[in-house]
Motif scaffolding. Sequence first.
Motif, PDB file in Angstrom:
ATOM      1  N   UNK A   1       0.703   9.944 -11.616  1.00 53.15           N
ATOM      2  CA  UNK A   1       2.018   9.400 -12.048  1.00 53.15           C
ATOM      3  C   UNK A   1       2.785   8.827 -11.140  1.00 53.15           C
ATOM      4  N   UNK A   2       2.742   9.225  -9.893  1.00 53.01           N
ATOM      5  CA  UNK A   2       3.477   8.573  -8.568  1.00 53.01           C
ATOM      6  C   UNK A   2       2.708   7.288  -8.099  1.00 53.01           C
TER       7      UNK A   2
ATOM      8  N   UNK B   1       8.346  18.900   0.632  1.00 51.79           N
ATOM      9  CA  UNK B   1       8.989  18.044   1.472  1.00 51.79           C
ATOM     10  C   UNK B   1       8.255  16.742   1.761  1.00 51.79           C
ATOM     11  N   UNK B   2       7.487  16.357   0.713  1.00 49.04           N
ATOM     12  CA  UNK B   2       6.511  15.177   0.808  1.00 49.04           C
ATOM     13  C   UNK B   2       7.684  13.750   0.577  1.00 49.04           C
ATOM     14  N   UNK B   3       7.519  12.970   1.638  1.00 48.70           N
ATOM     15  CA  UNK B   3       8.108  11.905   1.724  1.00 48.70           C
ATOM     16  C   UNK B   3       6.935  10.451   1.156  1.00 48.70           C
ATOM     17  N   UNK B   4       7.502   9.969  -0.008  1.00 48.98           N
ATOM     18  CA  UNK B   4       6.835   9.035  -0.577  1.00 48.98           C
ATOM     19  C   UNK B   4       7.021   7.620   0.188  1.00 48.98           C
ATOM     20  N   UNK B   5       6.026   6.958   0.807  1.00 44.77           N
ATOM     21  CA  UNK B   5       6.552   5.972   1.557  1.00 44.77           C
ATOM     22  C   UNK B   5       5.232   4.723   1.245  1.00 44.77           C
TER      23      UNK B   5
ATOM     24  N   UNK C   1       0.830  -1.286  -0.161  1.00 38.55           N
ATOM     25  CA  UNK C   1      -0.186  -0.033  -0.070  1.00 38.55           C
ATOM     26  C   UNK C   1       0.766   1.264  -0.006  1.00 38.55           C
ATOM     27  N   UNK C   2       0.774   2.234  -0.829  1.00 40.65           N
ATOM     28  CA  UNK C   2       1.279   3.502  -0.747  1.00 40.65           C
ATOM     29  C   UNK C   2       0.777   4.324   0.266  1.00 40.65           C
ATOM     30  N   UNK C   3       1.497   4.684   1.277  1.00 34.91           N
ATOM     31  CA  UNK C   3       1.163   5.509   2.355  1.00 34.91           C
ATOM     32  C   UNK C   3       1.189   6.970   1.950  1.00 34.91           C
ATOM     33  N   UNK C   4      -0.006   7.591   2.668  1.00 34.78           N
ATOM     34  CA  UNK C   4      -0.057   9.110   2.405  1.00 34.78           C
ATOM     35  C   UNK C   4      -0.650   9.654   1.016  1.00 34.78           C
ATOM     36  N   UNK C   5      -1.364   8.772   0.093  1.00 33.00           N
ATOM     37  CA  UNK C   5      -1.780   9.188  -1.099  1.00 33.00           C
ATOM     38  C   UNK C   5      -2.817  10.491  -1.086  1.00 33.00           C
ATOM     39  N   UNK C   6      -3.610  10.437   0.133  1.00 33.02           N
ATOM     40  CA  UNK C   6      -4.435  11.488   0.494  1.00 33.02           C
ATOM     41  C   UNK C   6      -3.619  13.041   0.521  1.00 33.02           C
ATOM     42  N   UNK C   7      -2.472  13.123   0.933  1.00 30.66           N
ATOM     43  CA  UNK C   7      -1.550  14.191   1.255  1.00 30.66           C
ATOM     44  C   UNK C   7      -0.974  14.342  -0.016  1.00 30.66           C
ATOM     45  N   UNK C   8      -0.836  13.609  -0.839  1.00 32.33           N
ATOM     46  CA  UNK C   8      -0.240  13.698  -2.184  1.00 32.33           C
ATOM     47  C   UNK C   8      -1.404  14.566  -2.866  1.00 32.33           C
ATOM     48  N   UNK C   9      -2.616  13.881  -2.957  1.00 35.51           N
ATOM     49  CA  UNK C   9      -3.769  14.500  -3.502  1.00 35.51           C
ATOM     50  C   UNK C   9      -3.941  16.122  -3.357  1.00 35.51           C
ATOM     51  N   UNK C  10      -3.683  16.498  -2.051  1.00 33.72           N
ATOM     52  CA  UNK C  10      -3.700  17.726  -1.371  1.00 33.72           C
ATOM     53  C   UNK C  10      -2.612  18.563  -1.864  1.00 33.72           C
ATOM     54  N   UNK C  11      -1.597  18.178  -1.945  1.00 33.21           N
ATOM     55  CA  UNK C  11      -0.358  19.011  -2.134  1.00 33.21           C
ATOM     56  C   UNK C  11      -0.076  19.083  -3.697  1.00 33.21           C
TER      57      UNK C  11
END
Length: 236
Positions: A68-69, A139-143, A50-60
């Motif tokens: 793409x990510x 400063x988004x960390x993709x995890x 599971x890709x963590x924090x995809x909601x934050x990706x969508x916001x930022x």
Amino acid sequence: MTNESFLQDRVNTLFGTTFDQRDGRVVPTTSDVVLKNGAVKIEAAFLYSDLAGSAKLSEACPWSTTAKIIRAFLDCATRLIIKHGGEVRSFDGDRVMGVFIGDSKNSNASICGREIHWSVRKIIQPAANKKFTSISDNGIEIRNCSGIDVGEVRAVRSGVRDSNDLIWIGKAASFSAKLSDVRADGYCTYISSRTYNKLSKEAKFDENGKSMWEAQSFDFSGQTETVYRSKHWKKP
């Protein structure tokens, strides 16, 4: 007409189904299982990543950057699952499920999880920082997190004609999915004790003979389980 009476009749019909179960020697596809009453029993290791924090990706980020990510993550994870002998059987948003069978299923799945971790940290994150200012400036960390469990599971086909898919009945499927939801800094691969107990030396110990896994208690369905987590990634 799809009304209350029709739906009640369908539920009663489905509740009265007697499954025609058979043992599987390969990971079944949807077409391998009869929609009416088919069930295939397999012993398998399940990996959910599971890709963590995809909601934050969508916001930022712009939607296209997020897309793409997520595509890059699912592409890498899928290819690594296949590389290690797994079969991809489900996508759910930014999550993928792989099913592994055979004598080395536990080790193969756990090594795959650690290689997915490596691909996120060493390939996807640096490339995203370089390509997308919305990632680097914020400063988004993709995890990600991968959860793995092993056990006896039944594959059953569910839905209606032309709109159906396999569902997986058994603890290994549900527990591995739950483990993939864990968020703990640095720990990106979680396996059940059932998986850990059957790991090969290569999958369990580093080059210095030290265990790469750390035991931890985990609550699931009202019971406390021992799981093992790892910060150790592996280069494919």
